[in-house]
Design a protein around this motif. Sequence first.
Motif, PDB file in Angstrom:
ATOM      1  N   ALA A  57      -0.708   9.480 -12.650  1.00  0.00           N
ATOM      2  CA  ALA A  57      -1.771   8.493 -12.888  1.00  0.00           C
ATOM      3  C   ALA A  57      -1.110   7.141 -13.120  1.00  0.00           C
ATOM      4  CB  ALA A  57      -2.622   8.881 -14.095  1.00  0.00           C
ATOM      5  N   GLY A  58      -1.711   6.111 -12.578  1.00  0.00           N
ATOM      6  CA  GLY A  58      -1.126   4.787 -12.758  1.00  0.00           C
ATOM      7  C   GLY A  58      -2.011   3.727 -12.133  1.00  0.00           C
ATOM      8  N   VAL A  59      -1.654   2.492 -12.403  1.00  0.00           N
ATOM      9  CA  VAL A  59      -2.442   1.372 -11.870  1.00  0.00           C
ATOM     10  C   VAL A  59      -1.762   0.846 -10.605  1.00  0.00           C
ATOM     11  CG1 VAL A  59      -3.319  -0.942 -12.347  1.00  0.00           C
ATOM     12  CG2 VAL A  59      -3.253   0.769 -14.164  1.00  0.00           C
ATOM     13  N   ASP A  60      -2.532   0.740  -9.544  1.00  0.00           N
ATOM     14  CA  ASP A  60      -2.011   0.271  -8.250  1.00  0.00           C
ATOM     15  C   ASP A  60      -2.852  -0.878  -7.729  1.00  0.00           C
ATOM     16  OD1 ASP A  60       0.087   2.082  -7.714  1.00  0.00           O
ATOM     17  OD2 ASP A  60      -1.308   3.601  -6.984  1.00  0.00           O
ATOM     18  N   PRO A  61      -2.250  -1.738  -6.912  1.00  0.00           N
ATOM     19  CA  PRO A  61      -3.072  -2.684  -6.148  1.00  0.00           C
ATOM     20  C   PRO A  61      -3.780  -1.904  -5.040  1.00  0.00           C
ATOM     21  CG  PRO A  61      -0.777  -2.864  -5.499  1.00  0.00           C
ATOM     22  CD  PRO A  61      -0.814  -1.872  -6.629  1.00  0.00           C
ATOM     23  N   ILE A  62      -4.970  -2.278  -4.714  1.00  0.00           N
ATOM     24  CA  ILE A  62      -5.737  -1.541  -3.699  1.00  0.00           C
ATOM     25  C   ILE A  62      -5.050  -1.613  -2.333  1.00  0.00           C
ATOM     26  CG2 ILE A  62      -7.288  -3.429  -3.000  1.00  0.00           C
ATOM     27  CD1 ILE A  62      -9.515  -1.148  -3.264  1.00  0.00           C
ATOM     28  N   SER A  63      -4.262  -2.644  -2.145  1.00  0.00           N
ATOM     29  CA  SER A  63      -3.546  -2.807  -0.875  1.00  0.00           C
ATOM     30  C   SER A  63      -2.536  -1.688  -0.646  1.00  0.00           C
ATOM     31  CB  SER A  63      -2.819  -4.156  -0.862  1.00  0.00           C
ATOM     32  OG  SER A  63      -2.055  -4.279  -2.036  1.00  0.00           O
ATOM     33  N   LYS A  64      -2.168  -0.981  -1.720  1.00  0.00           N
ATOM     34  CA  LYS A  64      -1.158   0.087  -1.580  1.00  0.00           C
ATOM     35  C   LYS A  64      -1.743   1.328  -0.915  1.00  0.00           C
ATOM     36  CE  LYS A  64       2.185   2.619  -4.376  1.00  0.00           C
ATOM     37  NZ  LYS A  64       2.379   3.151  -5.724  1.00  0.00           N
ATOM     38  N   LYS A  65      -3.078   1.423  -0.862  1.00  0.00           N
ATOM     39  CA  LYS A  65      -3.693   2.687  -0.382  1.00  0.00           C
ATOM     40  C   LYS A  65      -3.463   3.006   1.089  1.00  0.00           C
ATOM     41  CE  LYS A  65      -3.964   3.367  -4.139  1.00  0.00           C
ATOM     42  NZ  LYS A  65      -3.118   4.435  -4.607  1.00  0.00           N
ATOM     43  N   PRO A  66      -3.429   2.187   2.084  1.00  0.00           N
ATOM     44  CA  PRO A  66      -3.816   0.786   2.041  1.00  0.00           C
ATOM     45  C   PRO A  66      -5.309   0.609   2.333  1.00  0.00           C
ATOM     46  CG  PRO A  66      -2.868   1.329   4.179  1.00  0.00           C
ATOM     47  CD  PRO A  66      -2.896   2.598   3.384  1.00  0.00           C
ATOM     48  N   LEU A  67      -5.915  -0.350   1.600  1.00  0.00           N
ATOM     49  CA  LEU A  67      -7.261  -0.830   1.922  1.00  0.00           C
ATOM     50  C   LEU A  67      -7.150  -2.354   1.964  1.00  0.00           C
ATOM     51  CD1 LEU A  67      -9.547   1.421  -0.330  1.00  0.00           C
ATOM     52  CD2 LEU A  67      -9.533   1.405   2.166  1.00  0.00           C
ATOM     53  N   SER A  68      -7.337  -2.918   3.131  1.00  0.00           N
ATOM     54  CA  SER A  68      -7.153  -4.366   3.294  1.00  0.00           C
ATOM     55  C   SER A  68      -8.462  -5.124   3.416  1.00  0.00           C
ATOM     56  CB  SER A  68      -6.306  -4.649   4.543  1.00  0.00           C
ATOM     57  OG  SER A  68      -5.034  -4.080   4.382  1.00  0.00           O
ATOM     58  N   HIS A  69      -9.543  -4.403   3.759  1.00  0.00           N
ATOM     59  CA  HIS A  69     -10.834  -5.070   3.975  1.00  0.00           C
ATOM     60  C   HIS A  69     -11.868  -4.611   2.951  1.00  0.00           C
ATOM     61  CE1 HIS A  69     -10.240  -6.822   8.209  1.00  0.00           C
ATOM     62  NE2 HIS A  69      -9.053  -6.455   7.751  1.00  0.00           N
ATOM     63  N   PHE A  70     -11.409  -4.171   1.807  1.00  0.00           N
ATOM     64  CA  PHE A  70     -12.313  -3.666   0.774  1.00  0.00           C
ATOM     65  C   PHE A  70     -11.830  -4.186  -0.579  1.00  0.00           C
ATOM     66  CE2 PHE A  70     -13.453  -0.493  -2.431  1.00  0.00           C
ATOM     67  CZ  PHE A  70     -14.799  -0.320  -2.190  1.00  0.00           C
ATOM     68  N   ASN A  71     -12.647  -5.001  -1.229  1.00  0.00           N
ATOM     69  CA  ASN A  71     -12.306  -5.574  -2.540  1.00  0.00           C
ATOM     70  C   ASN A  71     -10.835  -6.012  -2.632  1.00  0.00           C
ATOM     71  OD1 ASN A  71     -14.717  -5.405  -4.442  1.00  0.00           O
ATOM     72  ND2 ASN A  71     -14.743  -3.397  -3.465  1.00  0.00           N
ATOM     73  N   PRO A  72     -10.420  -6.939  -1.777  1.00  0.00           N
ATOM     74  CA  PRO A  72      -9.012  -7.355  -1.759  1.00  0.00           C
ATOM     75  C   PRO A  72      -8.564  -7.877  -3.126  1.00  0.00           C
ATOM     76  CG  PRO A  72     -10.252  -8.348   0.048  1.00  0.00           C
ATOM     77  CD  PRO A  72     -11.256  -7.685  -0.830  1.00  0.00           C
TER      78      PRO A  72
END
Length: 351
Positions: A57-72
């Motif tokens: 468990a940890g905190v990630d930037p959403i870009s790491k998923k990657p999701l680039s077009h969703f809540n940037p």
Amino acid sequence: MSLHEAMLYEEHAENKVKCCLCARRCLISDGATGFCLVRKNQGGVLYSLNYGKAVSAGVDPISKKPLSHFNPGALVMSVAAAGCNFRCQFCDNWMISQEKEIAGNPFPPEEVVKSAKENQCQGISYTYTEPTIFMEYTYDTAKLAREAGLFNTFVTNGYMTPEAVKTIAPYLDAATVDFKAAGDPDFYKSVSAVPSVEPIYEALKELKLNGVHIEITNLVVPKMGDSMDKIRAMAKWIKDYLGPDTPFHLLRFHPDYKMTTVPATDVKVMEQALLTAKNQGLNYVYLGNIPGHASENTYCPNCDTAIIKRYAFEIIEWKLTKDMKCPVCGYQIPIKGKVWQSNLRYPYALF
Ligand code: SF4
């Protein structure tokens, strides 16, 4: 070992049960577990063995998923429970996805949501291992997360049954669906122990039908999974069935787990893959695992201006207007949600 009755299973003769979560649809005898090792039949009742037990468990930037077009720019609480329904020989999370013991720290759904809020996350991502096989945990957490104003995202191999998609879809906002070797069935059989890739396409259609935001990744593996014909066919399928605005991330392979002798993919091959996918009419194709490459940026499909500049997981320049239009030509860029800014340093692990 904690037991939690499973969702989506059928009772069969002689105390057998059929699990309908993933496309393997394991028929499980009394006392046995399914292929993923985390779902067990006890006396004709199927139980999830990894409910509420997080291996990471940890905190990630959403870009790491990657999701680039969703809540940037958003931060997500990433959660994983043990196990997987694939056996990828290159898995970079093999320590937690291929565990035989159902390890993990108690991290019940209420605590996941509380922790996400405390850590200033805007959403929760079920990731690192395969969220399909900890569906009961994701389902309960996702419901609570929604009530708390958080969004939910899956990072998944996509090997879900349509029933599983329909079950989680009301609470699922976005999904990153990971392909390998452009969906080559022989690669899936020999490297990941997956009998058929067809169910992934069916799950994707179901996700789309249910309004889930979708981004696709494809791992480009040197020689055995870098066919341009297959990348072309995959890009065409995405365009035809999911739409030309679906973000397509081509990921560079790096040696890991049982495939440490296979080298990282040549950047020139990655660039050829990028061009191949773009030529099929996809508007947003990205290269991943090559920090600093110009293809991390988003370009306006109409005037080719670099409208979002990135370095690895960070957005370093944002040029879109408030209503997500290109500032030069006014072209509408499909971005779901809003742009978030945070001063937190990430990623960081809770455990
Ligand atoms: S989740 Fe998939 S692999 Fe696991 S028991 Fe169910 S059908 Fe089998």
